[in-house]
Design a protein around this motif. Structure first.
Motif, mmCIF file in Angstrom:
data_model
loop_
_atom_site.group_PDB
_atom_site.id
_atom_site.type_symbol
_atom_site.label_atom_id
_atom_site.label_comp_id
_atom_site.label_asym_id
_atom_site.label_seq_id
_atom_site.Cartn_x
_atom_site.Cartn_y
_atom_site.Cartn_z
ATOM 1 N N GLU A 179 0.632 -1.475 -0.236
ATOM 2 C CA GLU A 179 0.020 0.136 0.034
ATOM 3 C C GLU A 179 0.578 1.115 -0.024
ATOM 4 N N ASN A 180 2.061 1.195 0.515
ATOM 5 C CA ASN A 180 3.006 2.343 0.283
ATOM 6 C C ASN A 180 4.348 1.759 0.239
ATOM 7 N N PRO A 181 4.968 1.157 -1.024
ATOM 8 C CA PRO A 181 5.816 0.421 -1.113
ATOM 9 C C PRO A 181 7.214 1.328 -0.978
ATOM 10 N N LEU A 182 7.171 2.476 -1.452
ATOM 11 C CA LEU A 182 7.989 3.544 -1.441
ATOM 12 C C LEU A 182 8.664 3.819 0.021
ATOM 13 N N GLN A 183 7.968 3.593 1.039
ATOM 14 C CA GLN A 183 8.464 3.577 2.280
ATOM 15 C C GLN A 183 8.604 2.169 3.055
ATOM 16 N N ARG A 184 7.581 1.484 2.883
ATOM 17 C CA ARG A 184 7.697 0.162 3.608
ATOM 18 C C ARG A 184 8.510 -1.032 2.972
ATOM 19 N N CYS A 185 8.951 -0.856 1.808
ATOM 20 C CA CYS A 185 9.657 -2.170 1.175
ATOM 21 C C CYS A 185 10.975 -1.946 1.955
ATOM 22 N N GLN A 186 11.184 -0.990 2.606
ATOM 23 C CA GLN A 186 12.668 -1.261 3.370
ATOM 24 C C GLN A 186 12.439 -1.597 4.959
ATOM 25 N N TRP A 187 11.490 -1.776 5.354
ATOM 26 C CA TRP A 187 11.191 -2.408 6.518
ATOM 27 C C TRP A 187 11.668 -3.739 6.555
#
Length: 109
Positions: free
Chosen positions: A39-47
């Motif tokens: 839903e927000n890969p730009l920020q959450r794919c780094q998690w």
């Protein structure tokens, strides 16, 4: 695994692993699944999860890590990787996967 050469139409049938891991959960919240990351890969794919596995590795489809998406129609993709037709950017409903794909270097971060 990256999608290349898979001849199926369904990402769940992908033998090379280019799918979202249904068991991956974020380190701090069990509700943070690959679907949530997408839903927000730009920020959450780094998690990462509790084991240090990055979402970008476990949630390849949600994070756009599949190769070979050069077709205009995701259903025609021979490698099984498809864009989520329902995904929209957080701040602009017009920001679809197609929009992101026009400038992936800038918009996929």
């Amino acid at each position: 695994g990256e999608c290349d050469g898979n001849e199926t139409d369904s990402p769940t049938d992908s033998p090379d692993g280019c799918v979202d891991d249904p068991d991956w959960r974020g380190k701090f919240n069990d509700a943070h699944t690959c679907e949530y990351v997408g839903e927000n890969p730009l920020q959450r794919c780094q998690w990462e999860n509790a084991n240090g596995v990055l979402a970008s590795d476990a949630c390849e489809e949600a994070c756009g890590e599949c190769d070979g998406n050069e077709t205009d129609s995701p259903t025609d993709s021979p490698d099984g990787c498809v864009d989520d037709p329902d995904w929209r950017g957080k701040f602009n409903d017009a920001h679809t996967c197609e929009y992101v794909g026009e400038e992936p270097i800038q918009r996929c971060q």
